[in-house]
Write a protein that holds these residues in place. Structure first.
Motif, PDB file in Angstrom:
ATOM      1  N   THR A  11       0.826  -1.306   0.079  1.00 13.33           N
ATOM      2  CA  THR A  11      -0.198   0.021   0.094  1.00 13.33           C
ATOM      3  C   THR A  11       0.802   1.281   0.271  1.00 13.33           C
ATOM      4  O   THR A  11       0.319   2.481  -0.296  1.00 13.33           O
ATOM      5  CB  THR A  11      -0.905   0.058   1.208  1.00 13.33           C
ATOM      6  OG1 THR A  11      -0.197  -0.061   2.293  1.00 13.33           O
ATOM      7  CG2 THR A  11      -1.858  -0.980   1.140  1.00 13.33           C
ATOM      8  N   ASN A  12       2.238   1.116   0.272  1.00 16.17           N
ATOM      9  CA  ASN A  12       2.956   2.278   0.201  1.00 16.17           C
ATOM     10  C   ASN A  12       3.369   2.592  -1.013  1.00 16.17           C
ATOM     11  O   ASN A  12       4.136   1.581  -1.788  1.00 16.17           O
ATOM     12  CB  ASN A  12       4.262   1.914   1.161  1.00 16.17           C
ATOM     13  CG  ASN A  12       5.027   3.322   1.256  1.00 16.17           C
ATOM     14  OD1 ASN A  12       5.133   4.054   0.352  1.00 16.17           O
ATOM     15  ND2 ASN A  12       6.141   3.032   1.930  1.00 16.17           N
ATOM     16  N   THR A  13       3.040   3.802  -1.687  1.00 16.36           N
ATOM     17  CA  THR A  13       3.239   4.132  -3.310  1.00 16.36           C
ATOM     18  C   THR A  13       4.371   5.116  -2.965  1.00 16.36           C
ATOM     19  O   THR A  13       4.752   5.534  -4.236  1.00 16.36           O
ATOM     20  CB  THR A  13       1.988   4.474  -3.842  1.00 16.36           C
ATOM     21  OG1 THR A  13       1.451   5.789  -2.688  1.00 16.36           O
ATOM     22  CG2 THR A  13       0.900   3.525  -3.822  1.00 16.36           C
ATOM     23  N   GLU A  14       4.894   5.607  -1.900  1.00 18.06           N
ATOM     24  CA  GLU A  14       5.928   6.652  -2.070  1.00 18.06           C
ATOM     25  C   GLU A  14       7.074   6.267  -3.061  1.00 18.06           C
ATOM     26  O   GLU A  14       7.868   7.423  -3.795  1.00 18.06           O
ATOM     27  CB  GLU A  14       6.542   6.613  -0.516  1.00 18.06           C
ATOM     28  CG  GLU A  14       7.741   7.637  -0.723  1.00 18.06           C
ATOM     29  CD  GLU A  14       8.300   7.572   0.842  1.00 18.06           C
ATOM     30  OE1 GLU A  14       9.101   8.428   1.334  1.00 18.06           O
ATOM     31  OE2 GLU A  14       7.680   7.091   1.855  1.00 18.06           O
ATOM     32  N   TYR A  15       7.461   4.961  -3.258  1.00 15.05           N
ATOM     33  CA  TYR A  15       8.524   4.717  -4.028  1.00 15.05           C
ATOM     34  C   TYR A  15       8.203   3.864  -5.383  1.00 15.05           C
ATOM     35  O   TYR A  15       9.034   3.639  -6.008  1.00 15.05           O
ATOM     36  CB  TYR A  15       9.535   3.670  -3.185  1.00 15.05           C
ATOM     37  CG  TYR A  15      10.081   3.988  -2.068  1.00 15.05           C
ATOM     38  CD1 TYR A  15      10.931   5.182  -1.999  1.00 15.05           C
ATOM     39  CD2 TYR A  15       9.636   3.698  -0.879  1.00 15.05           C
ATOM     40  CE1 TYR A  15      11.501   5.711  -0.808  1.00 15.05           C
ATOM     41  CE2 TYR A  15      10.200   3.977   0.422  1.00 15.05           C
ATOM     42  CZ  TYR A  15      10.926   5.205   0.234  1.00 15.05           C
ATOM     43  OH  TYR A  15      11.385   5.561   1.602  1.00 15.05           O
ATOM     44  N   ASP A  16       7.131   4.148  -5.716  1.00 19.74           N
ATOM     45  CA  ASP A  16       6.707   3.449  -7.113  1.00 19.74           C
ATOM     46  C   ASP A  16       7.258   3.993  -8.423  1.00 19.74           C
ATOM     47  O   ASP A  16       7.669   3.234  -9.143  1.00 19.74           O
ATOM     48  CB  ASP A  16       4.851   3.569  -7.230  1.00 19.74           C
ATOM     49  CG  ASP A  16       4.282   2.580  -6.230  1.00 19.74           C
ATOM     50  OD1 ASP A  16       4.772   2.150  -5.475  1.00 19.74           O
ATOM     51  OD2 ASP A  16       2.959   2.347  -6.577  1.00 19.74           O
ATOM     52  N   GLN A  17       7.393   5.335  -8.357  1.00 10.84           N
ATOM     53  CA  GLN A  17       8.306   5.611  -9.414  1.00 10.84           C
ATOM     54  C   GLN A  17       9.655   5.355  -9.905  1.00 10.84           C
ATOM     55  O   GLN A  17      10.036   4.845 -10.630  1.00 10.84           O
ATOM     56  CB  GLN A  17       8.016   7.086  -9.594  1.00 10.84           C
ATOM     57  CG  GLN A  17       8.669   7.928 -10.928  1.00 10.84           C
ATOM     58  CD  GLN A  17       7.993   7.101 -12.216  1.00 10.84           C
ATOM     59  OE1 GLN A  17       6.708   7.147 -12.571  1.00 10.84           O
ATOM     60  NE2 GLN A  17       8.876   6.564 -13.188  1.00 10.84           N
ATOM     61  N   VAL A  18      10.089   5.569  -8.601  1.00 10.29           N
ATOM     62  CA  VAL A  18      11.662   4.966  -8.488  1.00 10.29           C
ATOM     63  C   VAL A  18      11.767   3.364  -8.706  1.00 10.29           C
ATOM     64  O   VAL A  18      12.578   3.224  -9.337  1.00 10.29           O
ATOM     65  CB  VAL A  18      12.130   5.116  -7.042  1.00 10.29           C
ATOM     66  CG1 VAL A  18      13.452   4.649  -6.788  1.00 10.29           C
ATOM     67  CG2 VAL A  18      12.167   6.661  -6.672  1.00 10.29           C
ATOM     68  N   LEU A  19      11.006   2.574  -8.188  1.00  7.69           N
ATOM     69  CA  LEU A  19      10.909   1.144  -8.401  1.00  7.69           C
ATOM     70  C   LEU A  19      10.614   0.815  -9.793  1.00  7.69           C
ATOM     71  O   LEU A  19      11.377  -0.067 -10.380  1.00  7.69           O
ATOM     72  CB  LEU A  19       9.891   0.656  -7.528  1.00  7.69           C
ATOM     73  CG  LEU A  19      10.288   0.457  -6.088  1.00  7.69           C
ATOM     74  CD1 LEU A  19       9.051  -0.118  -5.292  1.00  7.69           C
ATOM     75  CD2 LEU A  19      11.628  -0.077  -5.570  1.00  7.69           C
ATOM     76  N   GLU A  20       9.627   1.705 -10.712  1.00 10.72           N
ATOM     77  CA  GLU A  20       9.663   1.559 -11.969  1.00 10.72           C
ATOM     78  C   GLU A  20      10.846   1.863 -12.808  1.00 10.72           C
ATOM     79  O   GLU A  20      11.279   0.998 -13.702  1.00 10.72           O
ATOM     80  CB  GLU A  20       8.336   2.576 -12.701  1.00 10.72           C
ATOM     81  CG  GLU A  20       6.897   2.059 -12.290  1.00 10.72           C
ATOM     82  CD  GLU A  20       6.763   0.792 -13.177  1.00 10.72           C
ATOM     83  OE1 GLU A  20       7.337   0.506 -14.028  1.00 10.72           O
ATOM     84  OE2 GLU A  20       5.581   0.257 -12.632  1.00 10.72           O
TER      85      GLU A  20
END
Length: 106
Positions: free
Chosen positions: A18-27
């Protein structure tokens, strides 16, 4: 679409789904990981792989997690995800592209 998913990468370092803070970095890390994988595989096959096996998805997730962790960790900290990804990719290449055929005798 990458070989792995954000959810797969989040599992490695224990980031809650549920933590989306790093989603762009992970992509971005998935793209980088997939580029590294493709760079290793390009001498053996056409890349990107059209129907990658599950092991490639796992390698991508491990490598993306490693890249993410390396950005967060102190310098020279060992990274289990990178080691696991590199060993698995070497094994995949060896077993998929470098296997030695059997010669029937007798």
């Amino acid at each position: 679409m990458g070989y792995s998913t954000i959810q797969m990468v989040k599992e490695r370092p224990g980031i809650p789904e549920t933590n989306t803070e790093y989603d762009q970095v992970l992509e971005d890390k998935i793209r980088a990981a997939d580029s590294l994988i493709d760079n290793r595989l390009k001498r053996y096959t056409k890349v990107p792989l059209e129907n990658p096996p599950e092991i490639i998805a796992e390698i991508s997730a491990d490598l993306a997690a490693a890249l993410f962790r390396e950005d967060q960790a102190p310098p020279n900290e060992s990274n289990v995800f990178r080691g696991r990804a590199e060993k698995a990719l070497e094994a995949y290449i060896r077993e998929t592209y470098l296997h030695i055929g059997f010669t029937k005798t007798g």
